[in-house]
Design a protein around this motif. Structure first.
Motif, short mmCIF file in Angstrom:
data_model
loop_
_atom_site.label_atom_id
_atom_site.label_comp_id
_atom_site.label_asym_id
_atom_site.label_seq_id
_atom_site.Cartn_x
_atom_site.Cartn_y
_atom_site.Cartn_z
N GLY A 1 15.89 119.73 76.59
CA GLY A 1 16.33 120.72 75.63
C GLY A 1 17.83 120.78 75.41
O GLY A 1 18.36 121.81 75.05
N CYS A 2 18.50 119.65 75.63
CA CYS A 2 19.95 119.63 75.40
C CYS A 2 20.23 119.51 73.91
O CYS A 2 19.50 118.84 73.19
N PRO A 3 21.31 120.13 73.46
CA PRO A 3 21.67 119.94 72.06
C PRO A 3 21.98 118.47 71.80
O PRO A 3 22.48 117.78 72.68
N PRO A 4 21.64 118.00 70.63
CA PRO A 4 21.87 116.59 70.34
C PRO A 4 23.35 116.23 70.45
O PRO A 4 24.22 116.98 70.01
N ALA A 5 23.62 115.11 71.07
CA ALA A 5 24.99 114.60 71.17
C ALA A 5 24.93 113.09 71.08
O ALA A 5 24.13 112.45 71.75
N ARG A 6 25.78 112.54 70.26
CA ARG A 6 25.79 111.09 70.06
C ARG A 6 26.23 110.40 71.34
O ARG A 6 27.17 110.83 72.01
N ASP A 7 25.54 109.34 71.69
CA ASP A 7 25.83 108.51 72.86
C ASP A 7 25.72 109.27 74.18
O ASP A 7 26.28 108.83 75.17
N ALA A 8 25.07 110.40 74.21
CA ALA A 8 24.89 111.14 75.45
C ALA A 8 23.56 110.75 76.07
O ALA A 8 22.58 110.52 75.36
N PRO A 9 23.52 110.67 77.39
CA PRO A 9 22.23 110.37 78.03
C PRO A 9 21.28 111.54 77.82
O PRO A 9 21.72 112.69 77.68
N PRO A 10 19.98 111.28 77.80
CA PRO A 10 19.02 112.38 77.61
C PRO A 10 19.06 113.33 78.80
O PRO A 10 19.35 112.93 79.93
N CYS A 11 18.81 114.57 78.53
CA CYS A 11 18.76 115.56 79.61
C CYS A 11 17.43 115.41 80.35
O CYS A 11 16.39 115.15 79.72
N PRO A 12 17.44 115.60 81.65
CA PRO A 12 16.19 115.46 82.41
C PRO A 12 15.24 116.64 82.16
O PRO A 12 15.68 117.74 81.83
N ASP A 13 13.95 116.37 82.33
CA ASP A 13 12.97 117.44 82.28
C ASP A 13 13.22 118.37 83.47
O ASP A 13 13.76 117.95 84.49
N LYS A 14 12.80 119.63 83.33
CA LYS A 14 12.97 120.56 84.43
C LYS A 14 11.72 121.41 84.58
O LYS A 14 10.97 121.63 83.63
N PRO A 15 11.48 121.90 85.80
CA PRO A 15 10.30 122.74 86.03
C PRO A 15 10.35 124.01 85.20
O PRO A 15 11.42 124.53 84.90
N LEU A 16 9.17 124.49 84.83
CA LEU A 16 9.05 125.71 84.04
C LEU A 16 7.92 126.55 84.62
O LEU A 16 6.80 126.06 84.79
N SER A 17 8.21 127.79 84.93
CA SER A 17 7.16 128.71 85.35
C SER A 17 6.35 129.06 84.11
O SER A 17 6.91 129.47 83.09
N ALA A 18 5.04 128.86 84.17
CA ALA A 18 4.19 129.04 82.99
C ALA A 18 2.84 129.62 83.39
O ALA A 18 2.48 129.63 84.57
N VAL B 1 -10.37 131.12 85.04
CA VAL B 1 -9.31 131.69 85.88
C VAL B 1 -7.99 131.52 85.14
O VAL B 1 -7.84 130.64 84.30
N THR B 2 -7.05 132.41 85.43
CA THR B 2 -5.69 132.30 84.90
C THR B 2 -4.73 132.33 86.07
O THR B 2 -4.86 133.20 86.95
N VAL B 3 -3.78 131.40 86.10
CA VAL B 3 -2.78 131.35 87.16
C VAL B 3 -1.40 131.11 86.55
O VAL B 3 -1.29 130.58 85.45
N ASP B 4 -0.38 131.50 87.27
CA ASP B 4 0.99 131.21 86.89
C ASP B 4 1.53 130.15 87.84
O ASP B 4 1.33 130.25 89.06
N SER B 5 2.22 129.16 87.28
CA SER B 5 2.88 128.19 88.14
C SER B 5 4.12 128.86 88.73
O SER B 5 4.64 129.84 88.19
N GLY B 6 4.59 128.32 89.84
CA GLY B 6 5.75 128.89 90.50
C GLY B 6 7.04 128.57 89.77
O GLY B 6 7.05 127.87 88.75
N GLU B 7 8.15 129.06 90.30
CA GLU B 7 9.46 128.78 89.70
C GLU B 7 9.74 127.29 89.70
O GLU B 7 10.49 126.79 88.87
N ASP B 8 9.14 126.57 90.66
CA ASP B 8 9.30 125.12 90.73
C ASP B 8 8.30 124.39 89.82
O ASP B 8 8.22 123.17 89.81
N GLY B 9 7.51 125.17 89.05
CA GLY B 9 6.53 124.60 88.13
C GLY B 9 5.22 124.19 88.79
O GLY B 9 4.27 123.84 88.11
N ARG B 10 5.13 124.27 90.09
CA ARG B 10 3.92 123.79 90.80
C ARG B 10 2.80 124.81 90.74
O ARG B 10 3.02 126.01 90.77
N PHE B 11 1.57 124.26 90.71
CA PHE B 11 0.37 125.10 90.74
C PHE B 11 -0.75 124.33 91.41
O PHE B 11 -0.74 123.11 91.49
#
Length: 134
Positions: free
Chosen positions: A38-55, A69-79
């Motif tokens: 989700g980095c703003p576009p920048a010319r010749d910049a390396p792509p930003c890495p994916d990051k965990p999302l609590s969902a 069942v409904t569950v929430d993943s943790g702050e580290d995105g794990r479930f």
């Protein structure tokens, strides 16, 4: 007194037999919810890495809207979700309740005595800027 104890034990066992068995702990699905950099576009910049999302993950049986069942993943995105063998759909949603980030439903097949591993990718909505014409 012994007879009363025996009768109570039989009653408790009979009541316990009427309950639905819990989902086996060795069958189900586990994984991580991730959002693209989700980095703003920048010319010749390396792509930003994916990051965990609590969902939030709503699990339905395949072909149904009925929630298992409904569950929430943790702050580290794990479930980890214990499920009986069968076909399911994971319906992810961000916890902010906003349109973005967004993820598509994921179909999973759970096999007895196995854990199905999945990554749930969320789209931040940020796109790379097009390259200028040469």
């Amino acid at each position: 007194m012994r007879n009363l104890t025996a009768v109570l034990a039989l009653v408790l066992m009979a009541v316990g037999c009427g309950q639905e068995p819990a989902a086996p702990q060795d069958s189900g699905v586990e994984g991580v919810t991730m959002v693209d950099g989700g980095c703003p576009p920048a010319r010749d910049a390396p792509p930003c890495p994916d990051k965990p999302l609590s969902a939030r993950l709503k699990v339905t049986r395949a072909g149904s809207d009925e929630t298992v069942v409904t569950v929430d993943s943790g702050e580290d995105g794990r479930f980890r979700i214990a499920l009986e063998p069968g076909d399911y759909t994971l319906r992810p949603a961000n916890l902010a309740g906003t349109p973005l980030p967004i993820a598509r439903p994921i179909d999973v097949h759970v096999v007895a005595n196995r854990v199905t591993v999945v990554e749930v990718p969320f789209d931040s909505g940020v796109r790379d800027a097009p390259s200028p014409p040469a």
